[in-house]
Design an enzyme around this catalytic site. Sequence first.
Site, PDB file in Angstrom:
ATOM      1  N   ASP A   1       6.408   1.625   0.564  1.00  0.00           N
ATOM      2  CA  ASP A   1       6.745   0.209   0.790  1.00  0.00           C
ATOM      3  C   ASP A   1       6.549  -0.601  -0.498  1.00  0.00           C
ATOM      4  OD1 ASP A   1       3.999   0.114   0.755  1.00  0.00           O
ATOM      5  OD2 ASP A   1       3.783  -0.987   2.640  1.00  0.00           O
TER       6      ASP A   1
ATOM      7  N   ASP B   1       7.158   5.566   4.463  1.00  0.00           N
ATOM      8  CA  ASP B   1       5.959   4.718   4.506  1.00  0.00           C
ATOM      9  C   ASP B   1       6.131   3.648   5.588  1.00  0.00           C
ATOM     10  OD1 ASP B   1       3.506   3.941   3.621  1.00  0.00           O
ATOM     11  OD2 ASP B   1       4.195   3.059   1.731  1.00  0.00           O
TER      12      ASP B   1
ATOM     13  N   LYS C   1       3.776   7.959   6.533  1.00  0.00           N
ATOM     14  CA  LYS C   1       2.454   7.595   6.004  1.00  0.00           C
ATOM     15  C   LYS C   1       2.076   6.240   6.578  1.00  0.00           C
ATOM     16  CE  LYS C   1       1.738   5.910   1.614  1.00  0.00           C
ATOM     17  NZ  LYS C   1       1.117   4.614   1.920  1.00  0.00           N
TER      18      LYS C   1
ATOM     19  N   GLU D   1      -1.328   3.209   6.540  1.00  0.00           N
ATOM     20  CA  GLU D   1      -2.572   2.805   5.873  1.00  0.00           C
ATOM     21  C   GLU D   1      -3.707   2.639   6.884  1.00  0.00           C
ATOM     22  OE1 GLU D   1      -1.934  -0.684   3.460  1.00  0.00           O
ATOM     23  OE2 GLU D   1      -0.303   0.251   2.337  1.00  0.00           O
TER      24      GLU D   1
ATOM     25  N   GLU E   1      -6.252   5.606  -2.881  1.00  0.00           N
ATOM     26  CA  GLU E   1      -5.757   4.664  -3.890  1.00  0.00           C
ATOM     27  C   GLU E   1      -6.912   3.825  -4.441  1.00  0.00           C
ATOM     28  OE1 GLU E   1      -2.266   2.405  -2.823  1.00  0.00           O
ATOM     29  OE2 GLU E   1      -2.435   1.122  -4.588  1.00  0.00           O
TER      30      GLU E   1
HETATM   31  O1  KIV Z   1       4.046   2.308  -1.238  1.00  0.00           O
HETATM   32  C1  KIV Z   1       3.668   3.114  -2.098  1.00  0.00           C
HETATM   33  O2  KIV Z   1       4.353   3.393  -3.092  1.00  0.00           O
HETATM   34  C2  KIV Z   1       2.367   3.736  -1.907  1.00  0.00           C
HETATM   35  C3  KIV Z   1       1.783   4.481  -3.053  1.00  0.00           C
HETATM   36  C4  KIV Z   1       1.246   3.513  -4.039  1.00  0.00           C
HETATM   37  C5  KIV Z   1       0.791   5.465  -2.618  1.00  0.00           C
HETATM   38  O3  KIV Z   1       1.793   3.604  -0.877  1.00  0.00           O
END
Ligand code: KIV
Length: 293
Positions: free
Chosen positions: A45, A84, A114, A116, A183
Amino acid sequence: MSRVTTTGIRDMKANGRKIVMVTAYDYPSARLVEAAGVDMILVGDTLGMVVLGYDSTLPVTMDDMIHHTKAVVRGTERALVVGDMPFGSYQAGWQDAMKNAVRFMQEAGCGAVKLEGGRRSADAVRKLVDAGIPVMGHIGLTPQSVNQVGGWKVQGKTPAAAVQLMHDAQALEQAGAFAIVLELVPAPLAALLTERLSVPTIGIGAGVGCDGQVQVFHDMLGLFDAFSPKHAKRYADVGATIRDAVSAYAAEVRDGSFPTAKESFKMDPAALEELQPAPQQAIRRRHALGLDA
Ligand code: KIV
């Protein structure tokens, strides 16, 4: 050519092979990173910041993510593509998470999602994994919570904060995450987490002790000049190459040296001749204009 699988990624940790992940957001960048041989591509994202021009990842929508993830999937055959989950697509509960993760798998065709958060996201992670959707966790600095944590800061620096991070990582592992992004985590803490977890850790600003690394395409290639994070290494200055090339083009258009015959197309001279006015018509026109008086 068969795709990298999430079990293949877990095996890499077991076999001590480092995992290479990079972001991509469209078809040409996906083709390039695939050709470079990366194991995983994250349609992050970060799209919101490095492609769409927002100042955080918060405005990115599911529709934005699906649109870009589809293009990335079309540009790949081998790499595992991870979609994401954007802000607002899973925070309200596992039902939202399920509906939106299914969109990533069904509409965009990616191989995993993915999201968070550690303990706060563990319930959603478990439900997705139970439904057959591979999930990558993401702890440490979680950019979707940037307003709560007060900026892009290294996380887990105090003993208490480090213990919280460990609990988060363990909760994700127990919920079935196949890998966890760390991160902005101090390198020694990331190395300790990597040692204690059975699933691979993928670091960004978390030191060399992680099982793999992820970098943002635009940061590593010099395509984003609004700011350059300390954890990003610039492997090329593609931005400067593009600026120079477009300046050269502009100069040649302005001075008439582009296009040349090489970039132009020919025509049969006889066909061109037919477009010329017939001699009689030309004479009548000259008379009408009083040119031959
Ligand atoms: O959105 C993204 O690119 C990420 C990375 C920084 C791990 O979550």
